[in-house]
Motif scaffolding. Structure first.
Motif, short mmCIF file in Angstrom:
data_model
loop_
_atom_site.label_atom_id
_atom_site.label_comp_id
_atom_site.label_asym_id
_atom_site.label_seq_id
_atom_site.Cartn_x
_atom_site.Cartn_y
_atom_site.Cartn_z
N UNK A 4 0.82 -1.20 0.00
CA UNK A 4 0.00 0.00 0.00
C UNK A 4 0.85 1.25 0.00
N UNK A 38 0.34 -0.36 5.28
CA UNK A 38 -0.76 -0.92 6.05
C UNK A 38 -0.35 -2.26 6.64
N UNK A 39 0.62 -2.19 7.50
CA UNK A 39 0.99 -3.41 8.22
C UNK A 39 0.05 -3.58 9.39
N UNK A 40 0.05 -4.77 9.97
CA UNK A 40 -0.66 -4.98 11.22
C UNK A 40 0.31 -4.59 12.31
N UNK A 68 0.51 -3.55 15.40
CA UNK A 68 0.63 -3.98 16.79
C UNK A 68 1.04 -5.44 16.89
N UNK A 69 0.99 -6.15 15.77
CA UNK A 69 1.36 -7.57 15.79
C UNK A 69 2.82 -7.72 15.41
N UNK A 70 3.36 -8.91 15.65
CA UNK A 70 4.78 -9.07 15.36
C UNK A 70 5.00 -9.44 13.90
N UNK A 124 3.48 -12.68 12.75
CA UNK A 124 2.04 -12.64 12.51
C UNK A 124 1.73 -11.96 11.19
N UNK A 151 -0.13 -13.65 8.25
CA UNK A 151 -1.33 -13.02 7.69
C UNK A 151 -1.30 -13.12 6.17
N UNK A 161 8.02 -6.19 16.94
CA UNK A 161 6.73 -5.57 16.66
C UNK A 161 6.80 -4.85 15.32
N UNK A 188 5.00 -9.81 3.27
CA UNK A 188 3.63 -10.26 3.49
C UNK A 188 2.96 -10.60 2.17
N UNK A 242 -6.55 -9.91 12.82
CA UNK A 242 -6.24 -9.09 11.65
C UNK A 242 -7.39 -8.15 11.32
N UNK A 284 4.62 -7.10 23.04
CA UNK A 284 3.90 -7.25 21.78
C UNK A 284 2.69 -8.15 21.94
#
Lengths: 239, 293, 282
Positions: free
Chosen positions: A82, A86-88, A90-92, A95, A99, A130, A146, C157, C277
């Motif tokens: 993007x 637009x990563x997630x 708060x997730x590592x 993840x 995803x 993170x 990703x 997600x 995290x």
């Protein structure tokens, strides 16, 4: 192979895209350039199902995908990054990669994780880090990772070099060419002409929603119509 | 007969509108649904009650209680919302912290006043003269309540439209970042917004207490939820919408009671609200587009 | 041993309540994990409570059967509700679900079969403490195992970035519906147990005040693990009882704790020993 045939998109009475046709072939990198507002991101949004087509068709490997909901198009094998990351966040990292691979059966193995980090050029990054805390350049690459995790047939990169310095951009060229070399069809939207010249096999130029030129990066850079489009919009980006 | 019902609806609607205006003002300026609004509504009613018991004339008690409510509003922002603004916590977290403040206010009121119903025994509320005007009847108290509500809402309208403060509030509501860049003192403007919004909510509480001559711990419950229906109908963030919506709700409720659907009136009200949210979430006058991913 | 039995005898109602409250908190935590402030769990529980009570009293069904049917009903209601609210987010979703809850309350208040405003009394009292806590354990374990699946990843997600979630192939609408239905099922279980553990059931047992309470439990405990929801429910159910000396002021503690958590430990109390995290099983 991703084929856009005579695609038109309307936003509130205005033609954001008009009669756009292009093809992105496996193993090759197609650059999409044009002044701001030319319709580049609209094209990516239309392809990923976020904007409805007013006319034309979009096909992936011979099957129509226009009109499908975004998640089905993603599952058909189109992955993207993007313009504004637009990563997630708060997730590592793990993840985020998982995803990307969500639609694939089973889970990623440790080797696959390592391979993805490698292909994305961030082999040094910890899986437990993170995502939102990574340095900017690494975040952009994680987004690429990703996208690759989906084992896609087509990858669309929306200004992946934005905010990168020249040496990072050079490294990005290698990453992008390697992605194409692995058999994926790559669509690269970019403003940075150095990157476009080095990474792309062919280029399509948009202005005001229409294709105004196509060819190799060198041909396009010499095309007076293209030069005027850029100079006319004030961006001396072809230098 | 219908004229009387409509008049009752008008009186009821005026108070609904007054309450809803405070709700929607905070949402319009800060995108926060303030669930402590009803607690402040109740606290003001109790404050007016205490002042009345202490001998204050009702109009003065009303004003003092409204000002008191405004001050609680400023404190509410300082304690529950401002720290969250500083760390960019979004719009749902403040909603939850407003619940925390509501719980605290409720507990304090319960501790001070206990659970019994309180009545205004002064001011001749029970013996107010009834006025007959053609086919309709109302008491002087109802008339006073109605006019107070109207005056307050007109006052708000003037403040928002014609005063510097109003311009600043509207600027912050439109675009907080731009307003700050243009030199608007955000925190002071927000504090003023809360003073006004909570003051009006408190005024609505006192008027409601006077209307039914009853002040109880849970008087805020029904109006808190109905207030949601009003601001959805009128459009979140639209003061005009809250006023129009309040009157429409008042009319719908009184007509429902008059024509025998009283037991189901809440279901009708919330059914309409639900349908609006699904079909036309911006309401009658709302400028806020529904937030979609 | 007698002191334990005495303790139980004196506090059995509270102990049962805590169990039911914990299950209610778990039902909301599922929606909150998906990023949806769907405040309809109390209504789902209420519907299940009435279904279960009516089947037990009028049709003399055994406890387990009434629970199964009640849970099915509340899940279906939740799944159906997910459709009209599918485009609503944030505050708008919250308000719509609150409205739904009020509509349910009015129905319960007016139907003959639910006993109207007086509600139902004489419900067979067969949801004993072991039954309640066994149910809690089942739900908590189920959610724990669920947290290791791809469904849980999808939920996280969708919560983090719906847009990007679509881009990786997640059917966001389906996830939202499933998480609401799952919350509905768990709330239904809590409601059915509540009915069979109480002597009466009234429409106001599951109105907006109860919904606010459930939300407070979840926020205080923290929703990223089942433990958090249970912790919040337990702590805030016990606290007002434990500080009885504050008499009518005692509810102030819950408000203060809620504010303190939001301001200083936003992940909830359960996050205090899991700093760092948000780990999502992949």
């Amino acid at each position: 192979m991703l084929v856009l045939d005579d695609v038109g998109v309307r936003y509130g009475g205005v033609d954001a895209l008009r009669a756009v046709s292009l093809a992105v072939e496996p193993g090759r990198v197609l650059g999409l350039i044009g002044p701001n507002g030319a319709g580049k991101t609209t094209l990516v949004n239309a392809t990923t199902g976020l904007a409805p087509l007013a006319s034309g068709t979009i096909s992936l490997d011979g099957k129509r995908i226009d009109g499908l909901p975004p998640h089905r198009i993603a599952r058909a094998g189109i992955a993207r990054t993007y313009q504004n990351i637009r990563l997630f966040g708060a997730l590592d990292v793990r993840a985020n990669l998982a995803a990307g691979a969500f639609a694939r059966p089973g889970r990623l193995t440790a080797e696959e994780f390592a391979a993805l980090l490698d292909r994305a050029g961030i082999a040094h990054v910890e899986l437990t880090a993170k995502a939102g805390a990574l340095p900017y350049g690494d975040q952009r690459r994680l987004e690429i990772g990703r996208a690759l995790a989906a084992a896609p047939g087509v990858v669309m990169l929306d200004e992946p070099a934005a905010g990168m310095n020249p040496s990072e951009t050079t490294r990005l060229v290698d990453t992008i060419r390697a992605i194409a070399a692995s058999g994926i069809a790559v669509l690269l939207i970019e403003h940075d002409m150095t990157l476009v010249r080095a990474a792309c096999d062919a280029v399509v130029v948009l202005n005001f929603g229409e294709v105004i030129a196509r060819g190799t990066p060198a041909e396009v850079a010499r095309d007076p119509i293209v030069v005027e489009a850029y100079l006319g919009s004030g961006a001396g980006a072809l230098a | 007969m219908i004229a009387q019902q409509l008049l009752n609806g008008l009186f009821l609607g005026a108070v609904y509108a007054l309450f809803a205006v405070g709700y929607t003002l905070v949402f319009g300026v800060l995108d926060i649904l303030n669930l402590a609004h009803a607690a402040i509504f109740t606290a003001a009613a109790f404050a007016a009650f205490s002042l009345a018991v202490a001998g204050w004339p009702l109009p003065l008690a009303f004003l003092a209680a409204a000002v008191f409510a405004g001050i609680i509003g400023i404190l509410l922002d300082r304690v529950a919302f401002a720290p969250l603004r500083a760390r960019n916590a979004g719009t749902l977290v403040p909603l939850i912290s407003s619940i925390g403040v509501a719980i605290i206010i409720g507990a304090i009121l319960r501790g001070i006043y206990g659970v019994d119903e309180k009545h205004f025994t002064t001011g001749g509320l029970d013996t107010a003269p009834a006025i007959h005007l053609g086919v309709v009847t109302f008491t002087t108290v109802e008339l006073a309540i109605f006019f107070s509500a109207i005056v307050l809402m007109l006052g708000l309208s003037w403040v928002l439209r014609a005063s510097t403060l109003g311009r600043r509030i509207r600027a912050v509501a439109e675009d907080r970042v731009a307003a700050a860049l243009l030199g608007v003192d955000l925190e002071r403007t927000i504090a003023a917004t809360f003073f006004i919004a909570s003051g009006l909510g408190g005024a609505a509480g006192v008027l409601t207490g006077l209307e039914y001559n009853s002040v109880t711990l849970d008087m805020g419950g029904p109006i808190e939820l109905k207030g949601l229906a009003v601001i959805i109908l009128g459009g979140m963030g639209s003061v005009t919408g809250a006023v129009v919506g309040g009157f429409i709700l008042g009319a719908v409720e009184t007509l429902a009671i008059a024509y025998g659907a009283s037991a189901w009136r809440d279901a009708i009200v919330f059914g309409v609200m639900f349908a609006l949210l699904v079909a036309r979430p911006t309401g009658l006058f709302g400028k806020r587009a529904l937030r979609q991913a | 041993m007698t002191t334990l039995a005495d303790f139980y005898a004196k506090h059995s109602r509270l102990i049962d309540q805590i169990g039911v409250n914990a299950i209610l908190a778990l039902s909301l935590s599922v929606s909150l994990q998906a990023g949806q402030l769907a405040l309809a769990q109390a209504a789902f529980a209420g519907i299940a409570a009435y279904v279960s009570a009516i089947l037990a009293m009028n049709a003399h069904w055994p406890l387990l059967a009434t629970i199964v049917v009640a849970v099915l009903v509340s899940s279906v209601v939740a799944a159906v509700l997910a459709y009209p609210v599918r485009r609503l987010r944030g505050v708008f979703l919250a308000i719509a679900t609150i409205g739904f809850g009020e509509i349910v309350r009015v129905f319960a208040n007016n139907l003959k079969i639910t006993g109207g405003a007086e509600g139902l009394s004489g419900i067979p009292n067969d949801a004993t403490t072991p039954v309640i806590y066994a149910s809690l354990a089942v739900v908590a374990l189920a959610l724990f195992f669920l947290s290791r699946t791809k469904f849980a990843l999808a939920v996280a997600l969708v919560r983090e970035d719906e847009y990007a979630a679509r881009g990786v192939g997640i059917d966001v609408g389906a996830i939202r519906t499933l998480s609401l239905a799952l919350g509905g099922a768990i709330a239904g279980l809590a409601g059915a147990l509540y009915a069979h553990a109480s002597f009466f059931l009234t429409p106001s047992d599951f109105g907006f005040p109860r919904m606010e309470q459930i939300l407070v439990w979840c926020v205080v405990g923290g929703v990223t693990s089942p433990l958090g929801a249970v912790l919040g429910a337990a702590l805030l159910s016990i606290l007002p009882e434990a500080i009885r000396f504050l008499a009518d002021y005692r509810e102030i503690s819950n408000g203060i704790i809620l504010l303190a958590v939001i301001l200083f430990a936003p992940g909830g109390l359960s996050s205090l020993w899991r700093r760092g995290v948000v780990r999502v099983r992949s």
